[in-house]
Design an enzyme around this catalytic site. Structure first.
Site, PDB file in Angstrom:
ATOM      1  N   GLU A   1      53.121  45.093  33.896  1.00 46.81           N
ATOM      2  CA  GLU A   1      53.738  45.101  35.238  1.00 46.81           C
ATOM      3  C   GLU A   1      52.811  44.014  36.014  1.00 46.81           C
ATOM      4  OE1 GLU A   1      53.624  48.784  37.251  1.00 46.81           O
ATOM      5  OE2 GLU A   1      53.552  47.529  38.983  1.00 46.81           O
TER       6      GLU A   1
ATOM      7  N   CYS B   1      52.015  48.026  44.137  1.00 50.42           N
ATOM      8  CA  CYS B   1      52.823  46.827  43.493  1.00 50.42           C
ATOM      9  C   CYS B   1      53.901  46.973  44.312  1.00 50.42           C
ATOM     10  CB  CYS B   1      52.802  47.243  42.125  1.00 50.42           C
ATOM     11  SG  CYS B   1      53.236  48.956  41.856  1.00 50.42           S
TER      12      CYS B   1
HETATM   13  P1  NAP Z   1      43.452  42.138  37.057  1.00 52.61           P
HETATM   14  O1  NAP Z   1      42.529  41.075  37.401  1.00 52.61           O
HETATM   15  O2  NAP Z   1      44.633  41.378  36.449  1.00 52.61           O
HETATM   16  O3  NAP Z   1      42.946  43.182  36.062  1.00 52.61           O
HETATM   17  C1  NAP Z   1      43.582  44.128  35.278  1.00 52.61           C
HETATM   18  C2  NAP Z   1      42.742  44.221  34.054  1.00 52.61           C
HETATM   19  O4  NAP Z   1      42.876  43.174  33.181  1.00 52.61           O
HETATM   20  C3  NAP Z   1      41.331  44.645  34.261  1.00 52.61           C
HETATM   21  O5  NAP Z   1      41.234  45.421  33.077  1.00 52.61           O
HETATM   22  C4  NAP Z   1      40.776  43.383  33.950  1.00 52.61           C
HETATM   23  O6  NAP Z   1      39.299  43.200  33.403  1.00 52.61           O
HETATM   24  C5  NAP Z   1      41.619  42.726  32.693  1.00 52.61           C
HETATM   25  N1  NAP Z   1      42.025  41.003  32.847  1.00 52.61           N
HETATM   26  C6  NAP Z   1      42.265  40.281  33.631  1.00 52.61           C
HETATM   27  N2  NAP Z   1      42.531  39.152  33.313  1.00 52.61           N
HETATM   28  C7  NAP Z   1      42.106  38.962  32.143  1.00 52.61           C
HETATM   29  C8  NAP Z   1      42.170  38.103  31.017  1.00 52.61           C
HETATM   30  N3  NAP Z   1      42.257  36.694  31.361  1.00 52.61           N
HETATM   31  N4  NAP Z   1      41.524  38.445  29.857  1.00 52.61           N
HETATM   32  C9  NAP Z   1      41.289  39.613  29.321  1.00 52.61           C
HETATM   33  N5  NAP Z   1      41.380  40.592  30.458  1.00 52.61           N
HETATM   34  C10 NAP Z   1      41.663  40.451  31.732  1.00 52.61           C
HETATM   35  O7  NAP Z   1      44.053  43.057  38.051  1.00 52.61           O
HETATM   36  P2  NAP Z   1      43.317  43.700  39.175  1.00 52.61           P
HETATM   37  O8  NAP Z   1      42.073  43.672  39.144  1.00 52.61           O
HETATM   38  O9  NAP Z   1      43.980  45.163  39.167  1.00 52.61           O
HETATM   39  O10 NAP Z   1      43.953  43.109  40.541  1.00 52.61           O
HETATM   40  C11 NAP Z   1      43.562  41.676  40.886  1.00 52.61           C
HETATM   41  C12 NAP Z   1      44.901  41.207  41.312  1.00 52.61           C
HETATM   42  O11 NAP Z   1      45.806  41.887  40.628  1.00 52.61           O
HETATM   43  C13 NAP Z   1      45.370  41.675  42.787  1.00 52.61           C
HETATM   44  O12 NAP Z   1      44.470  40.859  43.786  1.00 52.61           O
HETATM   45  C14 NAP Z   1      46.686  41.722  43.033  1.00 52.61           C
HETATM   46  O13 NAP Z   1      46.912  40.410  43.208  1.00 52.61           O
HETATM   47  C15 NAP Z   1      47.302  42.022  41.613  1.00 52.61           C
HETATM   48  N6  NAP Z   1      47.579  43.276  41.191  1.00 52.61           N
HETATM   49  C16 NAP Z   1      48.923  43.464  41.258  1.00 52.61           C
HETATM   50  C17 NAP Z   1      49.456  44.702  40.975  1.00 52.61           C
HETATM   51  C18 NAP Z   1      50.819  44.850  40.857  1.00 52.61           C
HETATM   52  O14 NAP Z   1      51.274  46.099  40.255  1.00 52.61           O
HETATM   53  N7  NAP Z   1      51.707  44.266  41.310  1.00 52.61           N
HETATM   54  C19 NAP Z   1      48.708  45.783  40.640  1.00 52.61           C
HETATM   55  C20 NAP Z   1      47.417  45.639  40.690  1.00 52.61           C
HETATM   56  C21 NAP Z   1      46.713  44.608  41.145  1.00 52.61           C
HETATM   57  P3  NAP Z   1      38.193  43.532  34.463  1.00 52.61           P
HETATM   58  O15 NAP Z   1      38.092  44.911  34.394  1.00 52.61           O
HETATM   59  O16 NAP Z   1      37.091  42.861  33.768  1.00 52.61           O
HETATM   60  O17 NAP Z   1      38.905  42.899  35.764  1.00 52.61           O
END
Ligand code: NAP
Length: 463
Positions: free
Chosen positions: A228, A265
């Site tokens: 998602e 989200c």
């Molecule tokens: P995220 O940065 O995508 O992280 C989610 C998970 O994936 C974390 O465990 C992260 O590790 C891991 N991850 C991220 N990029 C990776 C990569 N390139 N390779 C391996 N693992 C990776 O999301 P977030 O921290 O929840 O939030 C950041 C942004 O995501 C927000 O600012 C927002 O824009 C968006 N978001 C959207 C939704 C939605 O439902 N639409 C929900 C939450 C967030 P780490 O723990 O090391 O960071």
């Protein structure tokens, strides 16, 4: 042990537990799910305090989330008792030549195997260690390897300890649930590529989700990736709805946009209006409703920086209706505007602002509203205010909303997602990487079950 060694060990335990759990009786699975719910509720006070320290979401919201998480675990247990994991379709043999003649076939559902689950930052209970992905995978008969989110590591460990205690007390293998914490991005990538992982569940950013989705697809044997990613949740408000009820609707919308500091989200990110007096008045009412709202601190410094960057990006390409005022604990709400043609022409305006901000898009006619929805392409929700009458124009609008989103609302606001059998949380890319599935509601269990057709099988093999 290095990171890869830790992941090998967690996945190895999950693989060892998989056959036993796939064949475990319904009562063994329901007992575990209900006991996990009980343990979560029993530990609530300590866990909510930990969660509040790490996420700033506040005790009322977090207590509500614990209740939802326990409800989900018990709900999946009920689904198992209703036979939802054991649906069988039987076609008896028909004598004769094909296509009419055929052998006997029984279509059954089998668990996929170990699932890698990436916790979400914004739901530290409901989409984390014991959240919806874990509950649905366990219910389906799959062990879960949890990649803890770096935004709430202590809470993840505490919930995991509690869950492991329940598993061990029931004499079940500890490989049913394993935790990978403090993992680097590289370790997350290694987990997705691990040959013994059979599927991935992910909630998070477009960038992170896309990177991991690619890795899942580039494996020698690609696996399902239930991601998602971003969603901008358009809300179309037709003038007669605003004429009747504009001020109340503006207050409702402002509250939805800023709920949880906009970190949902399903937060409404694009407000589509038809040019005219009613819409102008509504915009004024919305600005007035938003301006005094104070937000709490965001989940992480990275998410705050991401919001500021995305809103600056949108602001640079649009008119500012409400400039960000002084920040409170969290960033001040903001509102921008542009016309429909600009929105359609400029992809930067369709970026998710994950936080308390939205963009008003003004359309000159319904055709432009359709163009705006078309340009959005994929979103979890689409809200339509003012389509109560059965008219060709309203039917066309509903059809357009269904084409781009997983849930179409005819009243209210998209934040708040009920956990039930009819729920659909997913939509065309990028809101979901698997738009035919849902990550909320009881149909989420189907993601982790694979159909197998048994042909001319003896009765004992059809269970
Ligand atoms: P995220 O940065 O995508 O992280 C989610 C998970 O994936 C974390 O465990 C992260 O590790 C891991 N991850 C991220 N990029 C990776 C990569 N390139 N390779 C391996 N693992 C990776 O999301 P977030 O921290 O929840 O939030 C950041 C942004 O995501 C927000 O600012 C927002 O824009 C968006 N978001 C959207 C939704 C939605 O439902 N639409 C929900 C939450 C967030 P780490 O723990 O090391 O960071």
């Amino acid at each position: 042990m290095n990171e890869h060694g830790l992941i090998d060990s967690a996945v190895g335990k999950a693989r060892a537990a998989a056959p036993m759990w796939a064949q475990a009786s319904i009562s063994t699975r329901t007992h575990l799910l209900r006991s996990l719910a009980d343990a979560l509720e029993a530990g609530k006070d300590v866990l909510v305090q930990l969660a509040d320290d790490e996420t700033h979401l506040g005790a009322p919201r977090l207590n509500g989330e614990v209740a939802r998480t326990a409800f989900q675990l018990r709900g999946f247990a009920e689904q198992l008792e209703l036979g939802k994991s054991q649906i069988r379709i039987v076609d008896e043999a028909v004598v004769g030549v094909p296509p009419v003649g055929r052998p006997q076939l029984t279509r059954v559902l089998r668990p996929l195997g170990p699932v890698a689950m990436f916790s979400a930052s914004n739901f530290p209970f409901a989409f984390s260690v014991l959240g919806g992905d874990t509950a649905s995978a366990l219910a389906a008969g799959c062990p879960v390897v949890i990649k803890a989110h770096s935004g709430h590591p202590k809470l993840s460990q505490a919930v995991y300890d509690l869950a492991l205690n329940v598993i061990e007390n029931q004499g079940l293998p500890d490989g049913l649930l394993t935790l990978v914490d403090n993992a680097s991005r590289g370790a997350g990538a290694y987990l997705v590529q691990h040959p013994d992982i059979a599927a991935v569940a992910f909630t998070g950013s477009y960038q992170g989700g896309t990177a991991l989705w690619k890795l899942a697809n580039e494996r020698p044997r690609p696996i399902p990736f239930f991601g998602e990613l971003g969603s901008i949740n358009p809300l179309v408000a037709l003038p007669h709805a605003l004429e009747q009820n504009g001020e109340a609707l503006a207050n409702t919308l402002a509250a939805s946009m800023t709920l949880g500091c906009g970190q949902f989200c399903t937060s409404p990110g694009v407000i589509v209006l038809l040019e005219g007096q009613a819409s102008e008045r509504f915009v004024g009412q919305l600005v007035e409703a938003l301006a005094p709202i104070k937000t709490h601190a965001m989940l992480t410094a990275g998410i705050l920086a991401g919001f500021e960057q995305a809103s600056a990006h949108v602001g640079a390409n649009a008119t500012t209706l409400l400039a960000p005022g002084e920040a409170d604990a969290g960033p001040a709400p903001r509102l921008y505007a542009c016309d429909a043609a600009t929105f359609v022409a400029n992809p930067a305006l369709r970026e998710e602002m994950f936080g308390p901000g939205a963009l008003v898009v003004k359309a000159s006619d319904l055709e432009q509203v359709h163009q705006v929805l078309d340009a959005i392409g994929g979103t979890l929700t689409c809200t339509l205010w003012g389509v109560d009458q059965d008219t060709p124009a309203n039917r066309a609008l509903v059809h357009a909303a269904e084409a781009v989103s997983g849930r179409v609302l005819f009243a209210g606001v998209p934040t708040g997602v009920a956990v039930c059998a009819a729920q659909q949380h997913g939509g065309p890319w990028p809101s979901s990487t698997a738009p035919q599935t849902t990550s909320v509601g009881y149909a989420a269990m189907e993601r982790f079950l694979r159909p197998v057709a048994l042909q001319d099988a003896p009765v004992w093999a059809q269970g």
